[in-house]
Design an enzyme around this catalytic site. Structure first.
Site, short mmCIF file in Angstrom:
data_model
loop_
_atom_site.label_atom_id
_atom_site.label_comp_id
_atom_site.label_asym_id
_atom_site.label_seq_id
_atom_site.Cartn_x
_atom_site.Cartn_y
_atom_site.Cartn_z
N HIS A 121 119.69 94.02 52.26
CA HIS A 121 119.90 94.22 53.74
C HIS A 121 119.56 95.94 54.00
O HIS A 121 120.66 96.81 54.36
CB HIS A 121 121.26 94.21 53.99
CG HIS A 121 122.03 94.03 55.13
ND1 HIS A 121 122.62 93.16 55.62
CD2 HIS A 121 121.40 94.49 56.43
CE1 HIS A 121 123.00 93.05 57.05
NE2 HIS A 121 122.12 94.19 57.41
N GLU A 173 125.74 87.04 51.72
CA GLU A 173 125.36 88.11 50.86
C GLU A 173 126.64 89.07 50.82
O GLU A 173 126.75 89.76 49.76
CB GLU A 173 124.52 89.10 51.84
CG GLU A 173 125.08 89.67 53.24
CD GLU A 173 124.03 90.36 54.11
OE1 GLU A 173 124.24 91.47 54.34
OE2 GLU A 173 122.70 89.86 54.22
N ARG A 222 120.18 88.79 60.57
CA ARG A 222 121.52 88.31 60.04
C ARG A 222 121.18 86.92 59.01
O ARG A 222 120.59 86.15 59.55
CB ARG A 222 122.68 88.09 60.89
CG ARG A 222 123.02 89.11 61.45
CD ARG A 222 123.95 90.14 60.79
NE ARG A 222 124.48 91.37 61.15
CZ ARG A 222 123.99 92.53 61.34
NH1 ARG A 222 122.83 92.62 60.77
NH2 ARG A 222 124.46 93.55 62.01
#
Length: 334
Positions: A297, A265, A236
Site C-alpha cells: 500500500h 491487509e 483497495r
C-alpha cells in the site's frame, strides 16, 4: 487543542510535526506508529482530536471508546474511509473529515510501474543479476504500444493513468458511472465492464471501495479476462476476490498481477512481520507465484502526495476548531 496521530510512518513524522508547528490553535500533537484498533483506542483518552490512517480500524467499539475518552474529531489521512463506521460516528456525536484530494500522479505512476514490472519481469531479473545470473530465459515481456489498456474508474487517478497509457500509444477502454471528457479527448472509448475485461491487455482499478464495488473483480470477471492479461490494483484490496484470483493463477493464467493493496491487509501492511509466521494462507500463497508482485500500500507514498495529505489534515483540524465546514467533512460537527 491536543491531537494524537495513529499509524504514523517514520518518513511522515517530521512532515506532520512541521505542518502543525506555528498554529497557536494546536497546543501539542503526538505521533504514534501503532494503528488504532480496539486494543489501542484507550490511548486516545483525553485527546479532543485524533488523526488516523487508512489501516486503522474505526468500528463500533473503537468509536464508543474514543467518544467515552472525549474524542470529538477524527481527521483521516486518506481519501478512502471504508474503515470508519460513519453511522456510529454520527450517533456518538463525532466529526469525521478525510482528505478528498491529493496528487493523483503518485498512485497512477505507481500503478503503471507495477504493470511494467510484472510485464518485463523486473523483480526476477534483478534477483538473478544479484546472483550474477545474466540469462534472459523467462524474462520476455511485451510492448505496450498498440495494445489495449482497460481503466476501471476514470476519476483523477484513472485520468492520470490514462494519460500515461496514451503516451505509450495504447488503445484505451474505460468503465465508470460517468464519462470523463478528458479521457474521451485522449481517445478512450467507454464500454460495459464485460467488454473491457475481455478485450484489455492491461487492466487497472481506480474505483473506491463501496458496497456496490466490493469484489468488483470476482471469479466471473477474472474468467472473462484474457489468459495473458495484466491486472493491477492500487486502489483497495476489497475490489478483488483474492481467493478466486489465486484459483486462476493456479491454472497458469495472466502474464502478471501487480497488487499494492490486499483485502485483508489490516494488521499486516505497514508492519514488520519478517520474523513471524504469516497466518494468512491466501496472502502466503499469493506471493509465491512468479508472475505476482505485491507491495504494501505504497502507491500514494511520495513526498508530494504525503505533503498534500498532511496539509489537508491540518486544515481539517483548523476548520473544525474554527467551526468551518469543507468538502472534506464526512460527518459534520453536531
Amino acid at each position: 487543542m491536543e491531537i494524537l496521530a495513529f499509524g504514523v510512518q517514520s518518513d511522515e513524522k517530521p512532515l506532520i510535526e512541521r505542518a502543525f508547528a506555528g498554529h497557536h490553535e494546536v497546543r501539542s500533537h503526538r505521533c504514534l506508529d501503532v494503528f488504532l484498533n480496539e486494543d489501542t483506542a484507550p490511548i486516545a483518552a483525553g485527546y479532543e482530536a485524533i488523526s488516523t490512517s487508512v489501516n486503522c480500524g474505526l468500528g463500533h467499539r473503537v468509536l464508543q471508546t474514543l467518544a467515552a475518552g472525549g474524542t470529538q474529531l477524527i481527521a483521516q489521512r486518506s481519501t478512502g474511509f471504508n474503515n470508519i463506521d460513519l453511522n456510529v460516528a454520527e450517533r456518538v456525536g463525532m466529526t469525521v473529515a478525510r482528505v478528498s484530494y491529493y496528487s493523483p500522479y503518485s498512485v497512477a505512476e505507481f500503478a503503471w510501474t507495477l504493470g511494467m514490472a510484472v510485464n518485463r519481469r523486473i523483480v526476477r531479473a534483478a534477483t538473478r543479476t544479484r546472483d550474477f545470473d545474466f540469462r534472459l530465459d523467462g524474462l520476455m515481456g511485451r510492448d505496450m504500444h498498440g495494445r489495449t489498456a482497460g481503466v476501471l474508474g476514470t476519476g483523477k487517478i484513472g485520468e492520470a493513468f490514462t494519460r500515461i497509457a496514451h503516451g505509450f500509444g495504447m488503445n484505451l477502454l474505460g468503465w465508470d458511472i460517468a464519462e470523463n471528457p478528458a479521457c474521451v479527448e485522449l481517445g478512450m472509448k467507454y464500454v460495459p465492464k464485460e467488454r473491457l475485461l475481455a478485450e484489455s491487455d492491461l487492466i487497472t482499478l481506480h474505483v473506491p471501495l463501496l458496497p456496490q464495488t466490493e469484489r468488483l473483480i470476482d471469479a466471473a470477471a477474472l474468467r472473462a479476462m484474457k489468459d495473458d492479461a495484466i491486472l493491477v490494483n492500487s486502489s483497495r484490496g476489497g475490489l478483488i476476490d483474492t481467493q478466486a484470483l489465486v484459483g486462476e493463477l493456479r491454472e497458469g493464467r495472466f502474464t502478471g498481477v501487480g497488487l499494492d493493496v490486499y483485502e485483508a491487509e489490516a494488521g499486516l501492511f505497514f508492519l514488520d512481520k519478517s520474523l513471524e509466521a504469516i497466518e494468512d494462507d491466501t496472502l502466503a500463497r499469493l506471493v509465491t507465484f512468479p508472475n505476482v508482485l505485491v507491495t504494501s500500500h505504497q502507491a500514494y507514498y511520495t513526498e508530494d502526495a504525503v505533503g498534500q495529505i498532511i496539509d489537508a489534515t491540518v486544515k481539517n483540524v483548523l476548520d473544525y476548531r474554527a467551526g468551518r465546514r469543507s468538502e472534506n467533512v464526512l460527518v459534520p460537527r453536531s
